[in-house]
Design an enzyme around this catalytic site. Structure first.
Site, PDB file in Angstrom:
ATOM      1  N   HIS A  62      47.128  32.127  46.565  1.00 14.73           N
ATOM      2  CA  HIS A  62      46.921  33.286  47.223  1.00 14.73           C
ATOM      3  C   HIS A  62      47.559  34.373  46.423  1.00 14.73           C
ATOM      4  CE1 HIS A  62      47.621  35.742  51.443  1.00 14.73           C
ATOM      5  NE2 HIS A  62      47.254  36.268  50.542  1.00 14.73           N
ATOM      6  N   GLU A 116      45.175  41.953  44.813  1.00 14.38           N
ATOM      7  CA  GLU A 116      46.385  41.348  44.137  1.00 14.38           C
ATOM      8  C   GLU A 116      47.084  41.799  42.969  1.00 14.38           C
ATOM      9  OE1 GLU A 116      48.145  38.425  45.781  1.00 14.38           O
ATOM     10  OE2 GLU A 116      46.779  39.234  47.368  1.00 14.38           O
ATOM     11  N   HIS A 120      50.607  43.757  43.715  1.00 15.79           N
ATOM     12  CA  HIS A 120      51.604  42.799  43.237  1.00 15.79           C
ATOM     13  C   HIS A 120      51.659  42.624  41.886  1.00 15.79           C
ATOM     14  CE1 HIS A 120      52.245  41.269  47.425  1.00 15.79           C
ATOM     15  NE2 HIS A 120      50.886  41.007  47.527  1.00 15.79           N
TER      16      HIS A 120
END
Length: 227
Positions: A62, A116, A120
Protein backbone atom coordinates in the site's frame (compact mmCIF):
# COMPACT_ATOMS: atom_id res chain seq x y z
CA UNK A 1 -4.86 59.28 4.13
CA UNK A 2 -5.66 56.63 6.69
CA UNK A 3 -2.54 55.30 8.42
CA UNK A 4 -2.00 51.53 8.80
CA UNK A 5 -2.54 50.19 12.26
CA UNK A 6 0.38 49.44 14.55
CA UNK A 7 -0.57 45.74 14.54
CA UNK A 8 -0.45 45.60 10.73
CA UNK A 9 2.97 47.28 10.71
CA UNK A 10 4.24 44.67 13.13
CA UNK A 11 2.87 41.80 11.05
CA UNK A 12 4.13 42.94 7.64
CA UNK A 13 7.76 41.77 8.13
CA UNK A 14 6.52 38.35 9.22
CA UNK A 15 4.17 38.03 6.28
CA UNK A 16 6.79 38.85 3.70
CA UNK A 17 9.51 36.72 5.29
CA UNK A 18 7.35 33.58 5.72
CA UNK A 19 8.22 30.71 3.33
CA UNK A 20 5.58 29.69 0.78
CA UNK A 21 5.72 26.07 1.93
CA UNK A 22 6.62 24.60 5.28
CA UNK A 23 9.72 22.44 5.62
CA UNK A 24 9.08 19.22 7.58
CA UNK A 25 11.51 18.19 10.27
CA UNK A 26 13.46 14.97 9.86
CA UNK A 27 11.14 11.99 10.27
CA UNK A 28 11.86 9.13 12.68
CA UNK A 29 10.71 5.97 10.94
CA UNK A 30 8.57 4.55 8.15
CA UNK A 31 5.37 2.58 8.29
CA UNK A 32 5.59 -0.09 5.59
CA UNK A 33 1.98 -0.94 4.85
CA UNK A 34 0.81 -4.11 3.11
CA UNK A 35 -2.82 -4.80 2.18
CA UNK A 36 -4.83 -7.93 1.50
CA UNK A 37 -6.54 -7.60 -1.92
CA UNK A 38 -9.45 -9.81 -0.89
CA UNK A 39 -10.44 -7.31 1.79
CA UNK A 40 -9.98 -4.34 -0.54
CA UNK A 41 -12.40 -5.92 -3.01
CA UNK A 42 -14.87 -7.39 -0.50
CA UNK A 43 -16.58 -4.10 0.34
CA UNK A 44 -19.64 -2.21 -0.86
CA UNK A 45 -17.37 -0.22 -3.22
CA UNK A 46 -15.85 -3.44 -4.65
CA UNK A 47 -12.72 -3.08 -6.79
CA UNK A 48 -11.39 -3.01 -10.34
CA UNK A 49 -8.48 -5.07 -11.61
CA UNK A 50 -5.64 -3.26 -13.38
CA UNK A 51 -5.15 -3.56 -17.13
CA UNK A 52 -2.64 -6.36 -16.53
CA UNK A 53 -5.35 -8.53 -15.00
CA UNK A 54 -6.21 -9.91 -11.57
CA UNK A 55 -3.28 -9.54 -9.17
CA UNK A 56 -1.78 -12.50 -7.37
CA UNK A 57 -3.63 -13.61 -4.25
CA UNK A 58 -1.00 -12.24 -1.89
CA UNK A 59 -0.39 -9.21 0.29
CA UNK A 60 0.61 -6.22 -1.84
CA UNK A 61 2.21 -2.89 -1.04
CA UNK A 62 0.00 0.00 0.00
CA UNK A 63 2.77 2.41 0.84
CA UNK A 64 5.95 3.43 2.62
CA UNK A 65 5.01 6.30 4.92
CA UNK A 66 7.40 8.57 6.88
CA UNK A 67 6.28 9.13 10.47
CA UNK A 68 7.33 10.98 13.60
CA UNK A 69 7.87 9.29 16.96
CA UNK A 70 5.12 11.44 18.49
CA UNK A 71 2.54 9.69 16.28
CA UNK A 72 2.14 12.49 13.72
CA UNK A 73 3.38 12.38 10.15
CA UNK A 74 4.35 14.73 7.31
CA UNK A 75 2.55 14.74 3.95
CA UNK A 76 2.75 16.45 0.56
CA UNK A 77 6.14 17.89 1.42
CA UNK A 78 7.35 18.98 -2.02
CA UNK A 79 4.78 19.66 -4.70
CA UNK A 80 7.60 20.66 -7.08
CA UNK A 81 9.08 17.16 -7.01
CA UNK A 82 6.56 15.57 -9.35
CA UNK A 83 6.14 11.85 -9.96
CA UNK A 84 8.18 10.84 -13.01
CA UNK A 85 7.55 7.34 -14.36
CA UNK A 86 10.75 7.45 -16.41
CA UNK A 87 12.78 7.43 -13.18
CA UNK A 88 11.41 4.03 -12.17
CA UNK A 89 11.11 2.40 -15.61
CA UNK A 90 13.34 -0.51 -14.54
CA UNK A 91 11.07 -1.19 -11.54
CA UNK A 92 7.77 -1.22 -13.42
CA UNK A 93 7.44 -4.99 -13.75
CA UNK A 94 8.02 -5.53 -10.05
CA UNK A 95 5.71 -2.64 -9.13
CA UNK A 96 2.90 -4.12 -11.22
CA UNK A 97 3.36 -7.44 -9.43
CA UNK A 98 3.78 -6.21 -5.86
CA UNK A 99 2.20 -2.73 -5.83
CA UNK A 100 -0.94 -3.06 -7.96
CA UNK A 101 -3.90 -0.71 -7.83
CA UNK A 102 -7.38 -2.12 -7.26
CA UNK A 103 -9.17 1.23 -7.25
CA UNK A 104 -11.95 2.00 -9.70
CA UNK A 105 -11.87 2.97 -12.45
CA UNK A 106 -8.96 0.73 -13.39
CA UNK A 107 -5.86 2.37 -14.82
CA UNK A 108 -2.21 1.60 -15.49
CA UNK A 109 -1.52 2.00 -11.75
CA UNK A 110 0.50 5.16 -12.27
CA UNK A 111 -2.23 7.15 -10.51
CA UNK A 112 -1.71 5.09 -7.35
CA UNK A 113 2.08 5.35 -7.47
CA UNK A 114 1.88 9.07 -8.20
CA UNK A 115 -0.36 9.60 -5.16
CA UNK A 116 1.96 7.63 -2.88
CA UNK A 117 5.05 9.49 -4.09
CA UNK A 118 3.54 12.95 -3.82
CA UNK A 119 1.86 12.42 -0.45
CA UNK A 120 4.49 10.28 1.27
CA UNK A 121 7.57 9.83 -0.89
CA UNK A 122 8.38 13.52 -1.19
CA UNK A 123 8.62 13.65 2.60
CA UNK A 124 11.48 11.13 2.50
CA UNK A 125 13.48 12.72 -0.31
CA UNK A 126 16.22 13.83 2.08
CA UNK A 127 17.00 10.11 2.38
CA UNK A 128 15.42 8.47 -0.68
CA UNK A 129 14.97 9.92 -4.14
CA UNK A 130 12.10 8.63 -6.26
CA UNK A 131 13.89 5.53 -7.57
CA UNK A 132 15.30 4.70 -4.14
CA UNK A 133 11.88 5.18 -2.52
CA UNK A 134 10.07 2.67 -4.73
CA UNK A 135 13.06 0.35 -4.70
CA UNK A 136 13.12 0.33 -0.89
CA UNK A 137 9.45 -0.65 -0.76
CA UNK A 138 10.05 -3.52 -3.18
CA UNK A 139 13.04 -4.79 -1.19
CA UNK A 140 11.03 -4.70 2.03
CA UNK A 141 8.21 -6.59 0.34
CA UNK A 142 10.70 -9.29 -0.69
CA UNK A 143 11.77 -9.65 2.95
CA UNK A 144 8.27 -10.10 4.36
CA UNK A 145 6.09 -13.07 3.41
CA UNK A 146 2.98 -12.40 5.44
CA UNK A 147 0.77 -14.91 3.68
CA UNK A 148 3.21 -17.73 4.26
CA UNK A 149 3.60 -16.73 7.91
CA UNK A 150 -0.15 -16.81 8.43
CA UNK A 151 -0.67 -20.06 6.55
CA UNK A 152 2.09 -21.71 8.56
CA UNK A 153 0.05 -20.79 11.64
CA UNK A 154 -3.14 -22.27 10.14
CA UNK A 155 -4.59 -18.87 9.23
CA UNK A 156 -5.82 -19.04 5.65
CA UNK A 157 -7.74 -16.67 3.35
CA UNK A 158 -10.80 -18.90 3.27
CA UNK A 159 -13.46 -16.52 4.58
CA UNK A 160 -13.16 -17.90 8.10
CA UNK A 161 -12.87 -16.00 11.38
CA UNK A 162 -9.50 -15.86 13.10
CA UNK A 163 -8.11 -14.41 16.30
CA UNK A 164 -6.43 -11.03 15.84
CA UNK A 165 -3.98 -12.00 18.56
CA UNK A 166 -3.07 -15.18 16.65
CA UNK A 167 -2.56 -13.16 13.46
CA UNK A 168 -0.24 -10.75 15.23
CA UNK A 169 1.63 -13.59 16.89
CA UNK A 170 2.17 -15.41 13.58
CA UNK A 171 3.58 -12.27 11.96
CA UNK A 172 5.75 -11.47 14.97
CA UNK A 173 7.15 -15.01 15.02
CA UNK A 174 8.01 -14.76 11.32
CA UNK A 175 9.45 -11.23 11.20
CA UNK A 176 10.70 -10.78 14.76
CA UNK A 177 8.68 -7.57 15.16
CA UNK A 178 5.22 -6.55 16.32
CA UNK A 179 2.80 -5.63 13.50
CA UNK A 180 -0.03 -3.14 13.49
CA UNK A 181 -3.24 -4.65 12.12
CA UNK A 182 -5.87 -2.68 10.24
CA UNK A 183 -9.37 -3.84 9.44
CA UNK A 184 -12.19 -2.73 7.15
CA UNK A 185 -15.77 -3.95 6.70
CA UNK A 186 -17.18 -6.20 4.02
CA UNK A 187 -20.51 -5.60 2.29
CA UNK A 188 -22.34 -7.10 5.27
CA UNK A 189 -20.49 -5.03 7.86
CA UNK A 190 -18.23 -7.85 9.07
CA UNK A 191 -14.76 -6.75 10.12
CA UNK A 192 -11.95 -8.26 8.06
CA UNK A 193 -8.16 -8.18 7.98
CA UNK A 194 -7.23 -5.44 5.52
CA UNK A 195 -3.77 -4.08 6.29
CA UNK A 196 -0.61 -5.00 8.15
CA UNK A 197 1.85 -2.23 8.99
CA UNK A 198 5.45 -2.86 10.01
CA UNK A 199 7.87 -0.22 11.26
CA UNK A 200 11.07 0.42 9.31
CA UNK A 201 14.15 2.50 10.15
CA UNK A 202 14.43 6.02 8.68
CA UNK A 203 16.77 4.78 5.93
CA UNK A 204 14.08 2.43 4.63
CA UNK A 205 16.34 -0.59 5.06
CA UNK A 206 15.28 -2.79 7.97
CA UNK A 207 12.38 -3.61 10.23
CA UNK A 208 12.42 -2.14 13.73
CA UNK A 209 10.18 -2.17 16.77
CA UNK A 210 7.61 0.57 16.38
CA UNK A 211 8.51 3.70 18.38
CA UNK A 212 4.80 4.48 18.78
CA UNK A 213 1.97 2.39 20.18
CA UNK A 214 0.62 0.03 17.51
CA UNK A 215 -3.08 0.23 18.32
CA UNK A 216 -5.21 -1.92 16.04
CA UNK A 217 -8.73 -1.04 14.94
CA UNK A 218 -9.56 -4.74 14.62
CA UNK A 219 -11.89 -6.66 16.93
CA UNK A 220 -10.73 -9.81 18.71
CA UNK A 221 -11.80 -12.01 15.79
CA UNK A 222 -11.66 -11.00 12.14
CA UNK A 223 -12.54 -12.47 8.78
CA UNK A 224 -9.78 -13.38 6.34
CA UNK A 225 -11.59 -13.34 2.98
CA UNK A 226 -10.70 -15.14 -0.20
CA UNK A 227 -9.35 -13.38 -3.25
Amino acid sequence: MRQPSIMLLLLLPLLFSAPSTSTPRDFDFFYFVLQWPGSFCDTKKSCCYPATGKPTADFSIHGLWPNYADGSYPSNCDRQNAYDASQIADLMESLRSHWPSLACPSDDESTFWKHEWQKHGTCSESVLDQHAYFGAALRLRAQINLLQALQDAGIKPDGGLYSSADISSAIRNSTGFEPKLGCNADGGGNRQLYEVSMCVDAKGERLIECPVSSISNCPSRVEFPQF
